[in-house]
Design an enzyme around this catalytic site. Structure first.
Site, mmCIF file in Angstrom:
data_model
loop_
_atom_site.group_PDB
_atom_site.id
_atom_site.type_symbol
_atom_site.label_atom_id
_atom_site.label_comp_id
_atom_site.label_asym_id
_atom_site.label_seq_id
_atom_site.Cartn_x
_atom_site.Cartn_y
_atom_site.Cartn_z
ATOM 1 N N HIS A 62 0.861 -1.200 0.000
ATOM 2 C CA HIS A 62 0.000 0.000 0.000
ATOM 3 C C HIS A 62 0.886 1.236 0.000
ATOM 4 C CE1 HIS A 62 -3.929 1.983 1.429
ATOM 5 N NE2 HIS A 62 -3.046 2.964 1.317
ATOM 6 N N HIS A 77 1.254 5.245 -2.013
ATOM 7 C CA HIS A 77 0.719 6.243 -2.950
ATOM 8 C C HIS A 77 1.879 6.852 -3.735
ATOM 9 C CE1 HIS A 77 -3.440 6.365 -1.305
ATOM 10 N NE2 HIS A 77 -2.809 5.892 -0.239
ATOM 11 N N GLN A 121 -9.546 9.216 -4.601
ATOM 12 C CA GLN A 121 -9.145 9.908 -3.374
ATOM 13 C C GLN A 121 -10.219 10.853 -2.841
ATOM 14 O OE1 GLN A 121 -5.809 10.138 -1.300
ATOM 15 N NE2 GLN A 121 -7.722 10.585 -0.234
ATOM 16 N N HIS A 178 -9.730 1.822 0.887
ATOM 17 C CA HIS A 178 -9.367 2.603 2.075
ATOM 18 C C HIS A 178 -10.616 2.583 2.962
ATOM 19 C CE1 HIS A 178 -5.946 4.005 -0.208
ATOM 20 N NE2 HIS A 178 -5.539 4.764 0.791
ATOM 21 N N GLU A 228 -10.778 4.725 7.649
ATOM 22 C CA GLU A 228 -9.531 5.343 8.124
ATOM 23 C C GLU A 228 -9.895 6.582 8.942
ATOM 24 O OE1 GLU A 228 -6.683 6.518 5.158
ATOM 25 O OE2 GLU A 228 -5.069 6.729 6.620
ATOM 26 N N ASP A 276 2.611 3.305 2.797
ATOM 27 C CA ASP A 276 1.556 4.285 2.535
ATOM 28 C C ASP A 276 2.089 5.607 1.961
ATOM 29 O OD1 ASP A 276 -0.997 5.338 2.354
ATOM 30 O OD2 ASP A 276 -1.368 5.437 4.501
HETATM 31 FE FE FE2 Z 1 -3.514 5.081 1.649
#
Ligand code: FE2
Length: 417
Positions: free
Chosen positions: A56, A58, A152, A210, A213, A309
């Site tokens: 994971h 980005h 996102q 996701h 979170e 991440d």
């Molecule tokens: Fe993430």
């Protein structure tokens, strides 16, 4: 090419062995192998393990933390999203690839050979996705990359979000993503989970959401994701990333939830460094740790792995692609440090990640599998984790990607020699 990698230790084995590689595959594994080969490489008695997996990351956000307008002053997840949203308009495929390559290099030099990355598809030009799909192809001999079509800014909190996710899948993304806790209404969050499963079935893709979170104990999208994955029989291809709210659920609800999680067999990804940093921001004291129930997920026999991440992005400025550091933070925050836990801790950044990425058939130091491995300057996994050792070698399809020279200390003090 026939190569013999000599003198490595494997987990659970008392004596050193050799790894004989032919045409990029492990052909034979055992002590003092007597074989004809083109090349013999001394592995210096280090521990050999399968390569690190970062499941994971980005890659489109890396190295943007200091960009004008991108600085996250509150340190919250939601300001991170806001800062990214306000500063992402000038992305170019070439610029993005350059940053992403820098981050991939940083991870590879720390033993990573498998990455699942999220590409933000809420930009109508799909710049992130185009760039990361190109990199997936260009670098495939050196590093395996999976790309998630990740909205996102939500699928339904603006018009056409779900269409962009679908377009991403048509363009070749490997996984469907979602962010249900960020949608403006609970119903839209649920709708995004239904859509995710629908798209995964339609295009035969994996799922990586996701999911929850947030510290909001009312964020309960995990139960829907797990239930739908269970009903459709796609749990092993489904991943719930973060699930921070699971750490805030009351025990009665968490106990009930565990049943469908177990039935579904979905995978979990926890990002310890990011979520320790991002969560608990609305707490005074006691202040929550922000992590999902890592220990309980392991004890339930479910698959969970750790991930980086963020590498210097508006969410977390201190990521550097060092999975050993991620593991170190994770086992502390989740309190998983019995001797058995420590003996198996490397699984959280190796085989558990490979299972999440559905790569198990081609992953591991076993005869017949691709000869991908790294070595650590230790004899056992326990020593490697306790000493947070660096990666000494990385081998991909039988070829040495790099070798790190042993540390040299210059001293005249006898106890330090
Ligand atoms: Fe993430």
């Amino acid at each position: 090419m026939k190569k013999l990698y000599q003198n490595v230790y494997l987990k659970g084995k008392e004596k050193a062995v050799d790894l004989y590689v032919e045409n990029g595959l492990f052909k034979e594994i055992g002590p003092n192998l007597q074989v004809e080969c083109d090349n013999r490489i001394d592995m210096r008695g280090n521990l050999a393990i399968p390569p690190y997996v970062d499941p994971h990351l980005h890659l489109d956000y890396v190295y943007t933390a200091r960009k004008e307008g991108a600085k996250n002053e509150t340190g919250t997840l939601f300001e991170g999203i806001q800062r990214w949203s306000e500063t992402k308009n000038d992305l170019t495929v070439e610029g993005l690839k350059e940053r992403a390559k820098r981050a991939i290099k940083a991870e590879m030099l720390q033993g990573v050979q498998f990455i699942r990355t999220h590409a933000d598809v809420t930009d109508p030009k799909l710049t992130s996705l185009r760039a990361l799909l190109e990199l997936r192809e260009e670098l495939k001999d050196l590093v395996t990359i999976q790309v998630v079509a990740f909205p996102q800014e939500g699928m339904y909190s603006y018009k056409g979000g779900d269409k962009l996710v679908e377009k991403g899948l048509e363009m070749g993304a490997d996984c469907v993503g979602a962010i249900p806790h960020y949608e403006f209404a609970r119903e839209l969050g649920e709708k995004s989970i239904h859509k995710t499963v629908e798209l995964a079935l339609k295009y035969n893709k994996m799922i990586d959401v996701h999911c929850d979170e947030t510290d909001d104990e009312q964020s309960r999208f995990l139960e829907l994701l797990a239930t739908l994955a269970y009903m459709e029989g796609i749990g092993e291809r489904t991943t719930a990333s973060h699930t921070c709210a699971f750490g805030s659920y009351n025990n009665a609800y968490a106990f009930k939830l565990m049943k469908v999680l177990s039935l579904s067999k979905i995978n979990f990804i926890s990002c310890p460094t990011e979520n320790i940093y991002l969560q608990g921001r609305y707490d005074t004291y006691p202040k929550r740790r922000g992590l999902t129930r890592v220990k309980e997920i392991i004890e339930a026999g479910l698959n969970i792995c750790f991930a980086q991440d963020s590498i210097e992005d508006p969410w977390y400025p201190a990521g550097n692609g060092n999975l050993m550091n991620v593991l170190d933070n994770g086992i502390h925050a989740a309190q998983i440090m019995s001797f058995k836990d420590l003996d198996n801790a490397l699984d959280l950044i190796t085989i558990n990640g490979a299972k999440t990425l559905q790569l198990t058939d081609k992953y591991g130091i076993e005869v017949g599998k691709p000869a991908n491995f790294i070595t650590l300057n230790a004899k056992t996994p326990f020593d490697a984790v306790v000493n947070r050792v660096n990666v000494a070698d990385s081998v991909r399809k039988g070829e040495l990607l790099f070798r790190r020279a042993p540390e040299v200390i210059d001293t005249n003090i006898s106890i330090l020699k």
